[in-house]
Design a protein around this motif. Structure first.
Motif, mmCIF file in Angstrom:
data_model
loop_
_atom_site.group_PDB
_atom_site.id
_atom_site.type_symbol
_atom_site.label_atom_id
_atom_site.label_comp_id
_atom_site.label_asym_id
_atom_site.label_seq_id
_atom_site.Cartn_x
_atom_site.Cartn_y
_atom_site.Cartn_z
ATOM 1 N N VAL A 127 44.188 4.742 -4.202
ATOM 2 C CA VAL A 127 43.192 3.990 -4.956
ATOM 3 C C VAL A 127 41.869 4.743 -4.903
ATOM 4 C CG1 VAL A 127 41.986 1.779 -5.154
ATOM 5 C CG2 VAL A 127 44.319 1.837 -4.275
ATOM 6 N N ASP A 128 41.218 4.865 -6.047
ATOM 7 C CA ASP A 128 39.900 5.493 -6.104
ATOM 8 C C ASP A 128 38.956 4.764 -5.146
ATOM 9 O OD1 ASP A 128 37.079 5.938 -7.233
ATOM 10 O OD2 ASP A 128 38.282 7.306 -8.454
ATOM 11 N N VAL A 129 38.130 5.525 -4.424
ATOM 12 C CA VAL A 129 37.211 4.905 -3.453
ATOM 13 C C VAL A 129 36.275 3.895 -4.103
ATOM 14 C CG1 VAL A 129 37.247 6.765 -1.747
ATOM 15 C CG2 VAL A 129 35.542 6.811 -3.564
ATOM 16 N N GLU A 130 36.002 4.059 -5.380
ATOM 17 C CA GLU A 130 35.102 3.128 -6.068
ATOM 18 C C GLU A 130 35.807 1.869 -6.565
ATOM 19 O OE1 GLU A 130 32.905 5.166 -9.114
ATOM 20 O OE2 GLU A 130 32.229 6.720 -7.725
ATOM 21 N N VAL A 132 37.086 -0.962 -5.459
ATOM 22 C CA VAL A 132 37.123 -1.864 -4.302
ATOM 23 C C VAL A 132 38.061 -3.042 -4.550
ATOM 24 C CG1 VAL A 132 35.699 -3.348 -2.814
ATOM 25 C CG2 VAL A 132 34.822 -1.133 -3.598
ATOM 26 N N ALA A 133 38.093 -3.549 -5.774
ATOM 27 C CA ALA A 133 38.958 -4.700 -6.074
ATOM 28 C C ALA A 133 40.427 -4.360 -5.859
ATOM 29 C CB ALA A 133 38.718 -5.176 -7.501
ATOM 30 N N SER A 134 40.842 -3.181 -6.278
ATOM 31 C CA SER A 134 42.237 -2.782 -6.087
ATOM 32 C C SER A 134 42.550 -2.571 -4.606
ATOM 33 C CB SER A 134 42.543 -1.516 -6.883
ATOM 34 O OG SER A 134 43.923 -1.274 -6.912
ATOM 35 N N GLN A 135 41.584 -2.084 -3.849
ATOM 36 C CA GLN A 135 41.775 -1.944 -2.405
ATOM 37 C C GLN A 135 42.024 -3.310 -1.768
ATOM 38 O OE1 GLN A 135 38.815 0.648 -0.484
ATOM 39 N NE2 GLN A 135 38.430 1.538 -2.501
ATOM 40 N N ARG A 136 41.282 -4.333 -2.212
ATOM 41 C CA ARG A 136 41.473 -5.687 -1.674
ATOM 42 C C ARG A 136 42.853 -6.229 -2.034
ATOM 43 N NH1 ARG A 136 40.800 -7.984 1.889
ATOM 44 N NH2 ARG A 136 40.535 -10.073 1.071
ATOM 45 N N VAL A 137 43.308 -5.945 -3.258
ATOM 46 C CA VAL A 137 44.648 -6.385 -3.675
ATOM 47 C C VAL A 137 45.685 -5.869 -2.688
ATOM 48 C CG1 VAL A 137 46.461 -6.000 -5.403
ATOM 49 C CG2 VAL A 137 44.163 -6.669 -6.130
ATOM 50 N N LEU A 138 45.621 -4.582 -2.379
ATOM 51 C CA LEU A 138 46.608 -3.990 -1.476
ATOM 52 C C LEU A 138 46.502 -4.567 -0.071
ATOM 53 C CD1 LEU A 138 46.351 -0.345 -2.792
ATOM 54 C CD2 LEU A 138 48.323 -1.876 -3.029
ATOM 55 N N GLU A 186 44.962 3.671 5.342
ATOM 56 C CA GLU A 186 45.186 4.801 6.247
ATOM 57 C C GLU A 186 44.014 5.760 6.306
ATOM 58 O OE1 GLU A 186 48.913 6.471 4.949
ATOM 59 O OE2 GLU A 186 50.018 5.020 6.146
ATOM 60 N N GLY A 187 43.248 5.855 5.244
ATOM 61 C CA GLY A 187 42.101 6.745 5.262
ATOM 62 C C GLY A 187 41.756 7.269 3.887
ATOM 63 N N VAL A 188 40.657 8.027 3.845
ATOM 64 C CA VAL A 188 40.167 8.591 2.590
ATOM 65 C C VAL A 188 40.626 10.043 2.483
ATOM 66 C CG1 VAL A 188 38.097 9.209 1.262
ATOM 67 C CG2 VAL A 188 38.160 7.050 2.558
ATOM 68 N N LEU A 189 41.199 10.372 1.347
ATOM 69 C CA LEU A 189 41.602 11.740 1.036
ATOM 70 C C LEU A 189 40.506 12.310 0.133
ATOM 71 C CD1 LEU A 189 45.343 10.946 0.240
ATOM 72 C CD2 LEU A 189 44.374 11.767 2.388
ATOM 73 N N ARG A 190 39.676 13.168 0.713
ATOM 74 C CA ARG A 190 38.506 13.680 0.014
ATOM 75 C C ARG A 190 38.887 14.652 -1.092
ATOM 76 N NH1 ARG A 190 34.790 16.097 4.197
ATOM 77 N NH2 ARG A 190 36.735 17.078 4.812
ATOM 78 N N LYS A 191 38.270 14.449 -2.246
ATOM 79 C CA LYS A 191 38.507 15.301 -3.424
ATOM 80 C C LYS A 191 40.003 15.548 -3.611
ATOM 81 C CE LYS A 191 33.940 17.291 -3.573
ATOM 82 N NZ LYS A 191 33.392 16.242 -4.390
ATOM 83 N N PHE A 192 40.770 14.472 -3.543
ATOM 84 C CA PHE A 192 42.230 14.540 -3.546
ATOM 85 C C PHE A 192 42.806 14.914 -4.906
ATOM 86 C CE2 PHE A 192 46.489 12.574 -3.699
ATOM 87 C CZ PHE A 192 47.064 13.256 -2.642
ATOM 88 N N GLY A 223 38.439 14.921 -15.430
ATOM 89 C CA GLY A 223 37.499 16.019 -15.286
ATOM 90 C C GLY A 223 36.644 16.012 -14.038
ATOM 91 N N LYS A 224 36.857 15.027 -13.137
ATOM 92 C CA LYS A 224 36.057 14.940 -11.914
ATOM 93 C C LYS A 224 36.958 14.917 -10.686
ATOM 94 C CE LYS A 224 32.747 11.999 -11.164
ATOM 95 N NZ LYS A 224 32.016 10.736 -11.102
ATOM 96 N N SER A 225 36.536 15.595 -9.619
ATOM 97 C CA SER A 225 37.237 15.483 -8.341
ATOM 98 C C SER A 225 36.965 14.095 -7.779
ATOM 99 C CB SER A 225 36.732 16.532 -7.348
ATOM 100 O OG SER A 225 37.130 17.811 -7.763
ATOM 101 N N ARG A 226 38.046 13.426 -7.370
ATOM 102 C CA ARG A 226 37.916 12.041 -6.906
ATOM 103 C C ARG A 226 38.417 11.900 -5.475
ATOM 104 N NH1 ARG A 226 34.487 9.533 -9.510
ATOM 105 N NH2 ARG A 226 35.377 7.656 -8.643
ATOM 106 N N ASP A 227 37.679 11.139 -4.682
ATOM 107 C CA ASP A 227 38.135 10.734 -3.366
ATOM 108 C C ASP A 227 39.052 9.525 -3.554
ATOM 109 O OD1 ASP A 227 36.412 12.659 -2.391
ATOM 110 O OD2 ASP A 227 34.943 11.240 -1.599
ATOM 111 N N MET A 228 40.167 9.524 -2.832
ATOM 112 C CA MET A 228 41.142 8.448 -2.945
ATOM 113 C C MET A 228 41.403 7.836 -1.576
ATOM 114 S SD MET A 228 41.736 8.632 -6.209
ATOM 115 C CE MET A 228 43.219 7.704 -6.551
ATOM 116 N N VAL A 229 41.651 6.540 -1.550
ATOM 117 C CA VAL A 229 42.012 5.841 -0.322
ATOM 118 C C VAL A 229 43.528 5.695 -0.316
ATOM 119 C CG1 VAL A 229 41.694 3.783 1.095
ATOM 120 C CG2 VAL A 229 39.836 4.563 -0.399
#
Length: 179
Positions: A132-135, A137-143, A151-157, A162-168
């Motif tokens: 889930v994209d770090v931004e 938040v609603a989807s993170q709550r669903v899970l 488990e953690g944040v995967l930086r620039k995963f 067109g943008k590098s995204r951090d994912m949870v």
């Protein structure tokens, strides 16, 4: 059935059908829905028909999220296969829901249903994960509400739109599933 008057008992999962094309186009063309998805909003019915006809073949499980008989979103479970034997017992969950149904418990109920389905239908499955994209938040709550562990944040995963995204990373393990 209006979104404010429904009962969560009317939420179910079923195959996405070509006859769902009009419902599909409502949420698949919505920029708010596609914001955190890897795909851009759909602009053509032909592309939507192609998706409905061909996407299920790429998934271990692919279902429409339905409220009554209306397809208001979708769920996918993709197993890792091919040469990646180390991840053979792992699958990735993805889901999307029409924006007018956000915040009503529908996504959480659908995720719980697909988790039960995945572990029942895929006997070798040990781990179901979701990125889930770090931004988002609603989807993170669903899970979290559906029993997944953060488990953690995967930086620039990944690069998305067109943008590098951090994912949870979230996961649920087969022994953790509650009946």
């Amino acid at each position: 059935m209006e979104p404010d008057t429904f009962d969560l008992a009317h939420v179910c999962l079923r195959p996405l059908l070509l006859s769902d094309i009009d419902d599909f186009m409502v949420w698949a063309t919505d920029e708010r829905v596609a914001k955190f998805c890897t795909w851009e909003p759909y602009t053509s019915r032909d592309a939507a028909v192609d998706f409905i006809q061909n996407n299920a073949q790429n998934c271990s499980l692919f279902r429409a999220i339905c409220l009554g008989d209306r397809a208001i979103g979708s769920m996918s479970v993709r197993s890792y296969s091919g040469d990646d034997k180390a991840r053979a017992k792992t699958a990735e969950l993805g889901y999307v829901l029409g924006s007018k149904y956000w915040g009503k418990g529908i996504a959480t109920k659908a995720v719980k249903q697909v988790v039960e389905m995945a572990f029942a239908d895929l006997p070798d499955l040990q781990r179901l994960e979701a990125l889930v994209d770090v931004e988002n938040v609603a989807s993170q709550r669903v899970l979290e509400k559906a029993g997944f562990q953060r488990e953690g944040v995967l930086r620039k995963f990944l690069i998305m739109k067109g943008k590098s995204r951090d994912m949870v990373m979230f996961s649920v393990i087969s022994g953790e599933v509650k009946a």
